[in-house]
Design a protein around this motif. Structure first.
Motif, short mmCIF file in Angstrom:
data_model
loop_
_atom_site.label_atom_id
_atom_site.label_comp_id
_atom_site.label_asym_id
_atom_site.label_seq_id
_atom_site.Cartn_x
_atom_site.Cartn_y
_atom_site.Cartn_z
N VAL A 1 15.65 97.10 82.07
CA VAL A 1 14.65 96.31 81.37
C VAL A 1 13.36 97.12 81.34
N LEU A 2 12.66 97.08 80.21
CA LEU A 2 11.42 97.83 80.05
C LEU A 2 10.22 96.90 80.21
N ASN A 3 9.11 97.45 80.68
CA ASN A 3 7.89 96.66 80.82
C ASN A 3 7.19 96.58 79.47
N ASP B 1 44.69 98.14 98.39
CA ASP B 1 44.26 99.15 97.41
C ASP B 1 43.53 98.49 96.24
N MET B 2 44.00 97.30 95.86
CA MET B 2 43.32 96.57 94.78
C MET B 2 41.91 96.18 95.20
N TYR B 3 41.76 95.70 96.44
CA TYR B 3 40.43 95.37 96.94
C TYR B 3 39.51 96.59 96.87
N LYS B 4 39.98 97.68 97.42
CA LYS B 4 39.15 98.89 97.51
C LYS B 4 38.72 99.38 96.14
N LYS B 5 39.69 99.51 95.23
CA LYS B 5 39.38 100.06 93.91
C LYS B 5 38.52 99.09 93.08
N THR B 6 38.81 97.80 93.20
CA THR B 6 38.03 96.81 92.45
C THR B 6 36.57 96.83 92.88
N ARG B 7 36.31 96.84 94.18
CA ARG B 7 34.95 96.81 94.68
C ARG B 7 34.23 98.14 94.45
N ALA B 8 34.98 99.23 94.50
CA ALA B 8 34.38 100.54 94.23
C ALA B 8 33.95 100.65 92.78
N GLU B 9 34.77 100.09 91.88
CA GLU B 9 34.45 100.14 90.45
C GLU B 9 33.43 99.08 90.05
N GLY B 10 33.52 97.91 90.68
CA GLY B 10 32.73 96.77 90.22
C GLY B 10 31.29 96.74 90.69
N PHE B 11 31.02 97.24 91.89
CA PHE B 11 29.67 97.22 92.43
C PHE B 11 28.91 98.49 92.10
N GLY B 12 27.61 98.36 91.85
CA GLY B 12 26.74 99.50 91.65
C GLY B 12 26.32 100.13 92.97
N ASP B 13 25.62 101.25 92.89
CA ASP B 13 25.28 102.01 94.09
C ASP B 13 24.42 101.23 95.08
N GLU B 14 23.40 100.52 94.57
CA GLU B 14 22.50 99.80 95.48
C GLU B 14 23.23 98.66 96.17
N VAL B 15 24.10 97.97 95.46
CA VAL B 15 24.86 96.88 96.07
C VAL B 15 25.79 97.44 97.14
N PHE C 1 27.07 79.56 78.95
CA PHE C 1 26.78 80.98 78.80
C PHE C 1 27.50 81.74 79.92
N PRO C 2 27.95 82.97 79.65
CA PRO C 2 28.54 83.77 80.73
C PRO C 2 27.52 84.02 81.83
N THR C 3 28.01 84.26 83.04
CA THR C 3 27.15 84.60 84.18
C THR C 3 27.71 85.86 84.83
N THR C 4 26.89 86.90 84.88
CA THR C 4 27.38 88.18 85.41
C THR C 4 26.61 88.69 86.62
N ALA C 5 25.44 88.12 86.92
CA ALA C 5 24.56 88.66 87.95
C ALA C 5 24.27 90.14 87.67
N ALA C 6 24.32 90.51 86.38
CA ALA C 6 24.08 91.89 85.92
C ALA C 6 25.00 92.90 86.61
N SER C 7 26.24 92.48 86.87
CA SER C 7 27.19 93.33 87.57
C SER C 7 28.50 93.45 86.80
N ASN D 1 18.71 98.54 88.33
CA ASN D 1 20.04 98.48 88.94
C ASN D 1 21.01 97.60 88.18
N SER D 2 20.67 97.19 86.98
CA SER D 2 21.54 96.33 86.19
C SER D 2 22.68 97.11 85.56
#
Length: 494
Positions: free
Chosen positions: A146-148, A347-361, A92-98, A140-141
């Motif tokens: 997810v709903l209760n 520049d690739m590092y900066k843009k990749t991490r800016a796009e890939g990570f959510g606000d809380e991360v 199965f794919p693994t994404t860590a919800a990111s 934060n996914s």
């Protein structure tokens, strides 16, 4: 064995289902098909992030063949479970919800996945979570909230919210979770299920995507303490060749002491867990559960954990510091998301991490990098580690007076979706779960009643190192005396 449909399989506990499978009263394929259908019917909960029917049914057929041939002594042969999307899985794919891990497929299974498979479990799929396990609400996914199941306008807790919601809604009888600062116990409380975090190092971290390496720990989540004991027995044990933090402590059958009497058990009640921040409805449920323990022969002993309030600043220095290091590997070079346009490597590092990570991360990476930076390491990180040691010492002093510590798992019942948009408000909600995590102690949440809006309340039980069997015994005896763990959301009956 009957080939008729089994429409009530989801009402069985994991232990009950395992017994029926062993007796050949139901096949693993029938069980897998039943739960796959339920997962699809309730996909609006957002609990599952990936399902592969072909993989699941192939595993189920193999389990049936082994059972039919009498070749399986596996305690959980044919039982369907699901894994938090923090455990890597080759099928199965693994994404860590990111977004950062979009499309990632691991070439190997995490040790926890392998051990549960060896115990006979069939994998239904992967479960939603807060991105990289950072959050207390499963909001934060990158895949969706997810709903209760008890009230779909409320959060299920986090970061193992997908696991908790799936179990509460009867979409799966058991699931894996991870607990860094309460991520098994708090969602278990919010969703009215049982979950346990073992002593740090008892369950291998190999193949579990790291958030904070000195805190992360795998554990089971299920309906009952008996179910958790069965799963935890399969999960624990040394893994020295693959996990340097794995303890050289033998595997243990945690079901052996479930039926021990609680007569004479000393339950410590920390005054710091019952202060002004505890909601009155939660306190009422916890007090009711403690009275049940007194009826069972246990003795309540007042204790103090004086540095409880310091656990929040200590945790939110240490955990982000470790996260800033662990997440540096996600840079777009070898796997996962990569920015489409960039001028050079930096520049690739900066843009990749800016796009890939959510606000809380991003927030936690920045905090962690700051406290580890020159001039701040001694003032923040080193001081936090010293206080962490003091928090652990507080527990050892308390355990001289008691056998188990009890209190609320969370200050309130589950709050409304979007109800804690302020990050600090989310952090404060972890006040009761963080101390045990910082000390590396085993802790669990057990259904203890209901509070405001008919929402579940969890009783937290904390034990000394390697005392998981005593915790599970205490939880099991409470569940024999009460029925809170048997109640289910109205939506799960559909």
């Amino acid at each position: 064995m009957s080939s008729t449909s089994h429409s009530d399989l989801h009402d069985l506990s994991l232990a009950q289902l395992a017994a029926k499978l062993k007796a050949r009263e139901v096949s693993s394929v029938e069980a897998a098909q039943h739960f796959l259908a339920r997962a699809k019917a309730h996909d609006d909960l957002g609990a599952f992030v990936d399902i592969n029917e072909d993989v699941t049914l192939a595993q189920a057929r193999a389990a049936d063949a082994a059972l039919a041939a009498g070749n399986s002594n596996a305690p959980l042969a044919g039982v369907p479970i699901a894994h938090k999307d923090l455990f890597v899985t080759k099928d199965f794919p693994t994404t860590a919800a990111s977004k950062m891990l979009t499309g990632y497929q691991s070439p190997f299974d995490a040790t926890m996945v392998t051990r549960l498979a060896d115990a006979g479990c069939v994998t239904l799929g992967k479960l939603n979570m807060d991105e990289f396990a950072m959050g207390s609400a499963n909001e934060n996914s990158a895949i969706g909230k997810v709903l209760n199941p008890w009230d779909r306008t409320r959060v299920p807790g986090g970061s193992s919210g997908g696991s908790a919601a799936a179990i509460a809604a009867r979409l799966v009888p058991g699931a894996t979770g991870t607990d860094t600062g309460g991520s098994i116990r708090q969602p278990a409380s919010f969703c009215g299920i049982t979950g346990i975090k073992p002593t740090y190092g008892r369950a291998s971290r190999y193949g579990m995507i790291a958030f904070a390496s000195s805190l992360d720990q795998a554990g089971p989540m299920a309906r009952t303490a008996e179910d958790c004991a069965l799963m935890l027995s399969a999960m624990c044990g040394p893994d020295p060749d693959r996990d340097s933090t794995s303890l050289d402590t033998p595997a243990e059958d945690f079901t052996l002491r479930l039926h021990d009497s609680l007569a004479g058990l000393r339950i410590g009640i920390p005054e710091e867990f019952f202060g002004d921040g505890l909601a009155t409805d939660v306190r009422a449920a916890i007090d009711g559960a403690l009275k049940e323990y007194e009826k069972l022969g246990a003795k309540l002993v007042p204790i103090s954990l004086p540095r409880t309030e310091l656990s929040i600043p200590v945790y939110y220095i240490i955990a982000p510091a470790e996260a800033s290091s662990n997440l540096s590997r996600f840079d777009g070079v070898k796997f996962g998301h990569r920015a489409k346009e960039y001028t050079d490597l930096l520049d690739m590092y900066k843009k990749t991490r800016a796009e890939g990570f959510g606000d809380e991360v991003k927030r936690r990476i920045i905090i962690g990098t700051y406290v580890l930076s020159h001039g701040y390491y001694d003032a923040y990180y080193l001081q936090a580690q010293k206080i962490r040691r003091m928090i652990a010492d507080d527990f050892q002093s308390a355990f001289k007076e008691c056998d188990v510590i009890a209190g609320p798992a969370a200050p309130t019942v589950a709050w409304a979706l979007g109800g804690k948009s302020d990050p600090l408000a989310n952090y404060l909600a972890d006040i009761y779960t963080l101390p045990a995590s910082l000390a590396g102690l085993p802790g669990m949440s057990v259904p203890a009643g209901f509070g405001e809006g008919g929402m579940p309340v969890g009783l937290q039980l904390i034990g000394n190192y390697f005392d998981e069997a005593r915790l599970l015994n205490a939880a099991h005896q409470l569940q024999k005396a009460t029925d809170f763990h048997l109640r289910q959301p109205a939506t799960s009956a559909k």
